[in-house]
Every structure is written in structure tokens, then in C-alpha cells.
Motif scaffolding. Structure first.
Motif, PDB file in Angstrom:
ATOM      1  N   CYS A  83       0.863  -1.181   0.000  1.00  0.00           N
ATOM      2  CA  CYS A  83       0.000   0.000   0.000  1.00  0.00           C
ATOM      3  C   CYS A  83       0.897   1.229   0.000  1.00  0.00           C
ATOM      4  CB  CYS A  83      -0.912   0.031   1.218  1.00  0.00           C
ATOM      5  SG  CYS A  83      -1.964   1.498   1.225  1.00  0.00           S
ATOM      6  N   VAL A 109      -3.771   9.084   5.732  1.00  0.00           N
ATOM      7  CA  VAL A 109      -4.630   7.944   5.370  1.00  0.00           C
ATOM      8  C   VAL A 109      -3.975   6.623   5.784  1.00  0.00           C
ATOM      9  CG1 VAL A 109      -5.777   6.736   3.466  1.00  0.00           C
ATOM     10  CG2 VAL A 109      -5.628   9.232   3.433  1.00  0.00           C
ATOM     11  N   SER A 110      -2.675   6.491   5.469  1.00  0.00           N
ATOM     12  CA  SER A 110      -1.966   5.240   5.787  1.00  0.00           C
ATOM     13  C   SER A 110      -1.524   5.251   7.242  1.00  0.00           C
ATOM     14  CB  SER A 110      -0.767   5.057   4.858  1.00  0.00           C
ATOM     15  OG  SER A 110      -1.196   4.994   3.523  1.00  0.00           O
ATOM     16  N   LEU A 151      -5.754   1.429   8.534  1.00  0.00           N
ATOM     17  CA  LEU A 151      -5.624   0.937   7.162  1.00  0.00           C
ATOM     18  C   LEU A 151      -4.410   0.025   7.013  1.00  0.00           C
ATOM     19  CD1 LEU A 151      -6.767   1.052   4.272  1.00  0.00           C
ATOM     20  CD2 LEU A 151      -5.261   3.005   3.838  1.00  0.00           C
ATOM     21  N   ALA A 177      -7.497   4.138  -0.711  1.00  0.00           N
ATOM     22  CA  ALA A 177      -7.766   5.362   0.048  1.00  0.00           C
ATOM     23  C   ALA A 177      -9.187   5.418   0.603  1.00  0.00           C
ATOM     24  CB  ALA A 177      -7.503   6.585  -0.833  1.00  0.00           C
ATOM     25  N   CYS A 178     -10.123   4.801  -0.111  1.00  0.00           N
ATOM     26  CA  CYS A 178     -11.535   4.850   0.307  1.00  0.00           C
ATOM     27  C   CYS A 178     -12.030   3.501   0.824  1.00  0.00           C
ATOM     28  CB  CYS A 178     -12.404   5.314  -0.852  1.00  0.00           C
ATOM     29  SG  CYS A 178     -12.008   6.984  -1.386  1.00  0.00           S
ATOM     30  N   GLU A 190     -11.929   0.529   5.920  1.00  0.00           N
ATOM     31  CA  GLU A 190     -11.056   0.721   7.082  1.00  0.00           C
ATOM     32  C   GLU A 190     -10.286   2.043   7.043  1.00  0.00           C
ATOM     33  OE1 GLU A 190     -11.274  -3.767   6.228  1.00  0.00           O
ATOM     34  OE2 GLU A 190     -11.109  -1.910   5.065  1.00  0.00           O
ATOM     35  N   SER A 191     -10.386   2.775   5.942  1.00  0.00           N
ATOM     36  CA  SER A 191      -9.689   4.065   5.835  1.00  0.00           C
ATOM     37  C   SER A 191     -10.390   5.098   6.701  1.00  0.00           C
ATOM     38  CB  SER A 191      -9.672   4.536   4.375  1.00  0.00           C
ATOM     39  OG  SER A 191      -9.351   5.909   4.293  1.00  0.00           O
ATOM     40  N   ALA A 251     -10.332   8.188   6.253  1.00  0.00           N
ATOM     41  CA  ALA A 251     -10.646   9.380   5.461  1.00  0.00           C
ATOM     42  C   ALA A 251     -12.110   9.782   5.665  1.00  0.00           C
ATOM     43  CB  ALA A 251     -10.376   9.118   3.981  1.00  0.00           C
ATOM     44  N   LYS A 295     -14.068  10.681   0.661  1.00  0.00           N
ATOM     45  CA  LYS A 295     -14.396   9.471  -0.102  1.00  0.00           C
ATOM     46  C   LYS A 295     -15.399   9.775  -1.212  1.00  0.00           C
ATOM     47  CE  LYS A 295     -13.283   6.245   3.648  1.00  0.00           C
ATOM     48  NZ  LYS A 295     -13.711   5.143   4.512  1.00  0.00           N
ATOM     49  N   GLU A 331     -17.146   2.362  -1.185  1.00  0.00           N
ATOM     50  CA  GLU A 331     -16.378   1.859  -0.042  1.00  0.00           C
ATOM     51  C   GLU A 331     -16.382   0.343  -0.078  1.00  0.00           C
ATOM     52  OE1 GLU A 331     -16.108   4.218   4.192  1.00  0.00           O
ATOM     53  OE2 GLU A 331     -17.910   3.124   3.737  1.00  0.00           O
ATOM     54  N   VAL A 386     -10.884  -3.751   2.757  1.00  0.00           N
ATOM     55  CA  VAL A 386      -9.548  -4.010   2.194  1.00  0.00           C
ATOM     56  C   VAL A 386      -9.428  -5.439   1.678  1.00  0.00           C
ATOM     57  CG1 VAL A 386      -7.175  -4.430   2.949  1.00  0.00           C
ATOM     58  CG2 VAL A 386      -8.231  -2.230   3.409  1.00  0.00           C
TER      59      VAL A 386
END
Length: 336
Positions: free
Chosen positions: A26, A32-33, A37, A207-208, A211-212, A214, A219, A315, A318
Motif C-alpha cells: 500500500c 490515510v496510511s 488501514l 484510500a476509500c 477501514e480508511s 478518510a 471518499k 467503499e 480491504v
């Protein structure tokens, strides 16, 4: 037995290097990270990477500990080479026994690669040219990410497909090369694996994820966007070598142009040093990203996105994203 025998065979060197089930990294996306995530990606068989960005050593310390509490699987940490406390951040990685450190944002300063390797971690580097890639690999880089200009965030000037054709025939036999930039489906992964890549890196696609962290507004902006909405920033002053950034066009992209003019004026009037000027730009991006990702201000914040954003429609967990990518890749290899 694996559900994806052909893909797994082509990813074998990559998975052995990363210690993950799939050689899918990733990309490190600031804000975000983070622990949620990163741990979700590692738990789903991929390889999560914490985006240190502008974090202090104390914040990174907390983030690594929190990620380790959520996953027993391997993950990495991405450090920006121009960070003024780079060596302190490396010490934090050492303290936690981080297995893989990604050095991004420029040529690693003297002693940094050695400091990481000294505690047994693997070093992953980025290079925009073949000559620099060879130099970094000779200087201790254990693996290379080749990232094309279709990617989100900081980008180089050349497309992924061209870089892959240039780098992989020269490097893939003796070195571990991951391909990144604009990858949104498994069919593309199949092509790069067949060319000699040992794995891939994706950011925008994750990114969306469910589990993100954001913001929902962030999103939704991704779900509405198509490839041509993700544009590269413009450099205002040739003396200020700002690495272009790809993001969804909004008021924030216009504000960045104004910020560059402001910093360029300070270079003139206040004798601002170039390193400090570049750090000011980096801090601008960190703040603008936070406004979009955390606060949901999608008008004035930075919506960093790659051109694969048009493939992000909803959404998804992951685990489902990774399963889709692997299934698409395997089906493409079956059709060969």
C-alpha cells in the motif's frame, strides 16, 4: 495450495522479501496510511506501510506501537528523506524492530541507509531514472519502487508503462522491483509481473476502503471523480524545485500556486534557504491534506489522488479489494 497459483508464482520473490501473502504494497498516503488501514492491509495478506510524512519521532513511536497492537503481520514505515529529524525517526524504527523502511522524496542522505540496515531492516527506495536506480541499489537499497506519473501525491514526469519498459528488462533479473502508479485492476498487475516485477504498489485504490479513516466527504469526492480530474500541480518559479503533486482539482490546488509564489518571494526578500523553502512546501501539503482527509474540507484541502481514481466507485473492505485484484490478475494470466 494457493487460490492464485500463477500470480503467486510470479510474486514469489516479492512475497519472500516482504513476508506477506501477496506482493501488494500500500502506498504511503499521509493521514490515510495510519494504524487502521495499515493493519487491515497486512491482515488481509498485503503489505501495509505507515506514512510518517511530517510526524515527529514521538508520533511515529505511538503509531508503530498502535499498528503492532492491531496486526502480527509484517508492515513497513515510509520516511521522507528531507525530514529534519530523519535519523531520530530511524531510531524509532529500530526501537520497534521495524522490518522494512521505505525512503521516499529524494536521494537518501549520507548514512541513512546504513543506519537502517544496521538494525537488520530492509530498505526500499524510489528512483525516477534508471541511472539513479542502479546507484541506489548499489548503495544498499534492497528493493526498488518504480512509480509513474499517473500516481497520486508526489510524482515524476514519466508514465508507469514507459518506466516499466525501461527499468524491468535492465534490473528485474538481479533486483527486486515493484511497479506503482495508476494501477487499479489486476489485469495491469499481471502485465507488470510478466515483465519481471516482483509485485506492485497501490495507493488510490485503498484510500476509500472501509477501514480508511478518510472523511466521508473525501471518499465521496473520489467516487465522483474520473481520471482526468486528478491533475498535476504547476511549478511557479524554476528556482523553487517543487516536486509536482497529483490531486483532484479544487480551490486547494489554486491555493498551492499562491503558496509557491509566497515562498518564492521569501527566497528573494528574506534569504530563505532552499531546504527550508522546500520544507515549508511540505508542511503546506501536510496541512492541506489534513483538511481534506480528516476535516472533510474538500474545497480547500488537498485531495491527493492518482489517475486510477475513476476506478474507485464505492467503499469496500480491504480484504475484498485485495481479493478482487488477485482474482483479476489470476484470470488474466489464465487467459494467456
Amino acid at each position: 495450495m494457493t487460490a492464485f497459483p500463477k500470480t503467486s508464482a510470479l510474486m514469489k520473490r516479492g512475497t519472500e522479501f516482504l513476508g506477506s501473502e501477496y506482493a501488494i504494497l500500500c502506498g504511503a498516503m499521509s493521514w490515510v496510511s495510519e494504524r487502521g488501514l495499515v493493519s487491515a492491509i497486512s491482515n488481509a495478506g498485503g503489505f501495509g506501510v505507515i506514512a510518517c510524512g511530517a510526524m515527529t519521532p514521538e508520533l511515529l513511536d505511538t503509531e508503530i506501537a498502535a499498528t503492532k497492537a492491531l496486526t502480527a503481520k509484517p508492515f513497513g514505515v515510509n520516511l521522507i528523506t528531507m525530514h529534519p529529524q530523519l535519523f531520530n525517526l530511524i531510531e524509532v524504527c529500530k526501537k520497534h524492530g521495524v522490518t522494512h523502511v521505505v525512503l521516499a522524496g529524494g536521494i537518501p542522505p549520507k548514512g541513512s541507509v546504513e543506519a537502517i540496515k544496521e538494525f537488520g531492516a530492509k530498505v526500499i527506495v524510489f528512483a525516477p531514472t534508471l541511472a539513479l536506480a542502479k546507484k541506489l541499489l548499489r548503495s544498499g537499497g534492497d528493493a526498488l519502487v518504480v512509480e509513474g506519473m499517473e500516481a497520486g501525491g508526489h510524482i515524476g514526469p514519466v508514465s508507469t508503462s514507459v518506466l516499466a519498459q525501461e527499468f524491468l528488462p535492465e534490473l528485474s533479473e538481479d533486483h527486486l522491483v515493484f511497479v506503482a502508479g495508476g494501477i487499479g485492476r489486476g489485469e495491469a498487475i499481471a502485465g507488470y509481473l510478466e515483465m519481471g516485477a516482483v509485485g506492485v504498489q497501490l495507493g488510490t485504490r485503498f484510500a476509500c476502503a472501509t477501514e480508511s479513516i478518510a472523511h466521508p466527504n473525501f471518499k465521496k469526492a473520489f467516487f465522483r471523480a474520473n481520471a482526468r480530474d486528478a491533475v498535476a500541480s504547476v511549478q511557479v518559479d524554476p528556482r523553487l524545485p517543487v516536486i509536482p503533486v497529483r490531486a483532484l482539482k479544487n480551490k486547494g490546488t489554486e491555493e498551492f500556486t499562491a503558496k509557491q509564489r509566497e515562498v518564492a518571494a521569501m527566497l528573494d526578500s528574506e534569504g530563505l534557504e532552499m531546504m527550508e523553502a522546500q520544507l515549508q512546501i511540505e508542511h503546506y501539503w501536510a496541512g492541506a491534506l489534513r483538511r481534506a482527509v480528516i476535516d472533510g474540507d474538500v474545497e480547500n484541502g488537498s485531495l491527493m489522488a492518482g489517475q486510477s481514481v475513476g476506478m474507485v466507485k464505492e467503499e469496500e473492505p480491504v480484504a475484498d479489494i485485495i481479493a478482487q485484484l488477485m482474482s483479476q490478475c489470476e484470470a488474466a494470466l489464465d487467459r494467456r
